[in-house]
Design an enzyme around this catalytic site. Structure first.
Site, PDB file in Angstrom:
ATOM      1  N   GLY A   1       0.797  -1.220   0.000  1.00 32.16           N
ATOM      2  CA  GLY A   1       0.000   0.000   0.000  1.00 32.16           C
ATOM      3  C   GLY A   1       0.826   1.265   0.000  1.00 32.16           C
ATOM      4  O   GLY A   1       0.727   2.088  -0.885  1.00 32.16           O
ATOM      5  N   CYS A   2       1.668   1.438   0.986  1.00 29.06           N
ATOM      6  CA  CYS A   2       2.437   2.673   1.124  1.00 29.06           C
ATOM      7  C   CYS A   2       3.452   2.800   0.007  1.00 29.06           C
ATOM      8  O   CYS A   2       4.180   1.868  -0.283  1.00 29.06           O
ATOM      9  CB  CYS A   2       3.155   2.700   2.475  1.00 29.06           C
TER      10      CYS A   2
END
Length: 290
Positions: free
Chosen positions: A124-125
């Protein structure tokens, strides 16, 4: 695990099957009996990227279209200049996961060292492994402006098509997608992954691996993503020359700032025939909404 170029009406069943695994689940609810059923679960495995024998990153992703991912990731990270810088690519299965061994041009080794990141398990990040604020934003030239290039009908059509072409998501309910639409709004190919960044890297990698003739034929298109639009999604799009990015969810303020700076039309909340434009609304044909 080789990538397959598919048309929009012939889904790549090999890729889809590589992206999920069977599992027995128990369906129940308040006041309902418990029933065992066969289900399909999206695969998420550790994949290590090695360039010229140098370990660069380990990420969690869906093990389909890994060749596209490796090329797209290397390009959007600024490691390679084009697909021709990739001389060889091999996928090796290890007990702990998969290793993608990429041989790149020696001229790219300096960029590899500059962009080396300690990425472990990113889904995600987009900043995992970045060590300083100076490394957050790449120095990219703004794209050429595209006033009046797209119609509202084309964008709405692409959004609707993407929803129906997410074969892996329809099977598992757990993946993001990035699709490439031509100027008429027809989705030409889609890439899926448990991570939204990974799906876009796969899409970009696929475009880089197309022949020059194929790329030139659909250069006037745009990208549609089934997620929110973070700054790194805009940065990846701009680095690949994609002048319009359409997301089904909202963008962030940083993404909007970057889209304005890099001449990317950024649209979000694309649902049905409606969407919101956050930057460079002049890219839409003013007569297309009438």
């Amino acid at each position: 695990m080789t990538s397959t170029i598919t048309s929009n009406d012939q889904p790549d069943t090999t890729t889809v099957s590589a992206g999920h695994t069977p599992y027995t689940v128990w369906r129940t609810g308040a006041g309902k009996p418990m029933l065992a059923e066969d289900d399909q679960i999206a695969r998420e495995v550790p994949v290590a990227l090695e360039f010229n024998g140098i370990s660069h990153a380990t990420l969690l992703l869906t093990p389909a279209n890994l060749e596209d991912f490796a090329v797209g990731f290397a390009y959007t990270e600024g490691i390679i200049r084009n697909a021709r810088d990739v001389y060889d690519l091999e996928i090796v299965e290890r007990p702990q996961g998969l290793v993608v061994e990429v041989t790149i041009a020696s001229a790219c080794l300096n960029e590899l060292k500059l962009r080396r990141r300690n990425l472990a398990g990113r889904t995600g990040c987009g900043l995992c492994g970045i060590e300083s604020l100076d490394e957050v934003q790449r120095q990219l030239d703004p794209l050429p402006p595209q006033p009046g290039r797209y119609t509202t009908q084309a964008i709405a059509k692409a959004v609707e098509q993407l929803r129906s072409m997410q074969a892996l998501h329809q099977t598992t309910g757990a993946t993001h997608a990035a699709g490439w639409a031509n100027s008429a709004g027809d989705i030409e190919y889609v890439r899926e992954d448990v991570g939204r960044h990974n799906a876009l890297d796969k899409l970009i990698g696929h475009r880089l691996r197309l022949s020059p003739q194929e790329t030139a034929a659909n250069d006037a298109g745009f990208a549609v993503i089934s997620s929110r639009a973070s700054f790194e999604m805009v940065q990846k799009a701009a680095s690949a020359g994609i002048s319009t990015l359409v997301a089904v969810s909202a963008p962030t303020s940083y993404a909007i700032d970057m889209a304005n700076q890099l001449n990317v039309m950024l649209a979000g909340f694309a649902r049905g025939s409606l969407f919101t434009v956050y930057s460079h609304h002049e890219y839409l044909d003013s007569g297309s909404a009438s």
